[in-house]
Design a protein around this motif. Structure first.
Motif, mmCIF file in Angstrom:
data_model
loop_
_atom_site.group_PDB
_atom_site.id
_atom_site.type_symbol
_atom_site.label_atom_id
_atom_site.label_comp_id
_atom_site.label_asym_id
_atom_site.label_seq_id
_atom_site.Cartn_x
_atom_site.Cartn_y
_atom_site.Cartn_z
ATOM 1 N N UNK A 57 0.809 -1.213 0.000
ATOM 2 C CA UNK A 57 0.000 0.000 0.000
ATOM 3 C C UNK A 57 0.846 1.268 0.000
ATOM 4 N N UNK A 58 2.160 1.105 -0.117
ATOM 5 C CA UNK A 58 3.033 2.267 -0.196
ATOM 6 C C UNK A 58 3.574 2.747 1.130
ATOM 7 N N UNK A 59 3.339 2.001 2.200
ATOM 8 C CA UNK A 59 3.881 2.384 3.507
ATOM 9 C C UNK A 59 5.285 1.785 3.651
ATOM 10 N N UNK A 60 6.279 2.618 3.830
ATOM 11 C CA UNK A 60 7.650 2.136 4.012
ATOM 12 C C UNK A 60 7.885 1.925 5.507
ATOM 13 N N UNK A 61 7.354 0.816 6.005
ATOM 14 C CA UNK A 61 7.396 0.504 7.428
ATOM 15 C C UNK A 61 8.440 -0.583 7.670
ATOM 16 N N UNK A 62 9.340 -0.340 8.603
ATOM 17 C CA UNK A 62 10.441 -1.263 8.886
ATOM 18 C C UNK A 62 9.946 -2.533 9.569
ATOM 19 N N UNK A 85 19.169 -2.253 1.723
ATOM 20 C CA UNK A 85 17.815 -2.300 2.243
ATOM 21 C C UNK A 85 17.458 -0.984 2.938
ATOM 22 N N UNK A 86 16.234 -0.522 2.679
ATOM 23 C CA UNK A 86 15.786 0.755 3.215
ATOM 24 C C UNK A 86 15.877 1.888 2.225
#
Length: 390
Positions: A197-202, A287-288
């Protein structure tokens, strides 16, 4: 490369600048990794200040963490057990100190709508967050931003599942305790509700240990609760962060920016994940990181850092946009695999890695490998065309 920016104390944790998509020419090489270091630690553990914990004083946790080589530690006692006042309990405990381990200021925000861990490099007013726990998400979010803390959703698919908006968290606990199978649904939530959904959550781990290992030399006897410590204790799993310095703030910054890998235990191999955007042989992303896709092929590299089990075979599974994309086998001491794919020129694309294989022994917590289901490690994603302001 998207650089890590510190988050000032008292300011909201933000990804807007470091997560802005970069073009190829703006990404300096990172293959030497001279711009940081890997630090390993524990992000979810309870001391005697949680009423449902036993035989686990802070000194025991710190001493054990030091013995297994941990670099940082977050003791996350339930804040509802002290009506929100962790500052005068966990943090005020004379044992809350270490000469070698970075001690994060943290707690488990414990509410009727789920649990979340709060992480900070410096003391913060946890009471303010506790006092709004039953209010609307918009109120909680405003308080959290005002405190400038990192909020992480705990065990979102297990007991006490997360019932708040995922837009208010910076990370999610995708691996809770050594018992791997119960975490599969948390990974589904990470993929489908957040990343897709486009959330860049770690994604991060945490043992959620409540009970300490008995010490016979001190006359401590094994009881029903403390038997669990043979299966689950500090570092089951271990969360690695790629930090710009050996400081508590650098640990928080890495968590904010997805520079995170999870391993079965402190001795298990760490997953590292890189991308070479222009295929010149030098890795440009890790990553990230978030880059603009050119519509051209990108070469990716997965490597397992640390000691591999002799004679073991590891399965490297690449997940693209929530679906299994490719799988590779590593054996005979080989620790690196590369593949090529073309991220879409328009629309979001992300890649992440899961690793299964022989569990690395953890002598200090011997039975933890029995319940790991051969899950060895996770990377966080490499992103393309993600909107940091989504």
């Amino acid at each position: 490369m998207a650089c890590l920016h510190g988050v000032a104390v008292g300011q909201p944790a933000s990804r807007t600048n470091p997560w802005e998509p970069k073009a190829i020419g703006e990404l300096p090489p990172i293959a030497s990794l001279t711009d940081g270091m890997w630090l390993k630690g524990e992000l979810h553990i309870h001391s005697r200040h949680s009423k449902d914990a036993s035989n686990n004083p802070i000194a025991k946790i710190v001493d054990f963490s030091k013995a297994v080589g941990m670099d940082y530690l977050a003791i996350t006692d339930h804040d509802n057990h002290v009506q929100g006042d962790v500052a005068n309990h966990t943090w005020a405990d004379p044992e809350f100190k270490s000469d070698s381990i970075l001690m994060l200021y943290s707690s488990e925000w414990t509410t009727s709508r789920g649990h979340g861990n709060v992480f900070s490099a410096t003391p913060y007013d946890n009471q303010r967050l506790y006092d709004v726990r039953e209010q609307r998400d918009v109120v909680v979010e405003a308080v959290k931003k005002g405190l400038g803390v990192h909020l992480s959703a705990n065990h979102p698919a297990g007991g006490n599942p997360w019932g708040y908006s995922y837009d208010m968290v910076e990370s999610i606990e995708i691996w809770n305790s050594a018992l791997w199978p119960k975490n599969a649904n948390a990974v589904v939530i990470w993929d489908r509700v957040m990343l897709s959904a486009g959330r860049m959550v770690t994604g991060r781990g945490g043992s959620d240990t409540h009970h300490g290992i008995p010490d016979p030399e001190k006359g401590e006897k094994e009881e029903q609760n403390t038997r669990q410590a043979a299966y689950n204790y500090v570092g089951t799993p271990t969360t690695w962060v790629f930090a710009t310095s050996r400081t508590s703030q650098a640990v928080i910054d890495a968590l904010n920016n997805g520079r995170v890998s999870i391993s079965l235990n402190p001795y298990a191999p760490r997953v590292e994940f890189y991308a070479d955007l222009d295929q010149d042989g030098t890795m440009d992303m890790m990553m990230g990181d978030n880059a603009k896709s050119t519509g051209k092929p990108v070469k990716f590299r997965v490597q397992l850092a640390g000691s591999l089990v002799p004679g073991g075979t590891y399965t490297i599974s690449v997940v693209k946009n929530g679906r299994k994309f490719e799988a590779f086998e590593l054996s005979d001491g080989t620790a690196t695999v590369e593949f090529t794919d073309t991220p879409a020129a328009l629309g979001r694309t992300y890649y992440r890695v899961e690793v299964q294989g022989p569990p690395t022994p953890y002598p200090e917590v011997p039975k933890s490998v029995e319940i790991s289901d051969n899950m060895v490690g996770f990377s966080n994603p490499i992103y393309f065309n993600f909107d940091p302001n989504f």
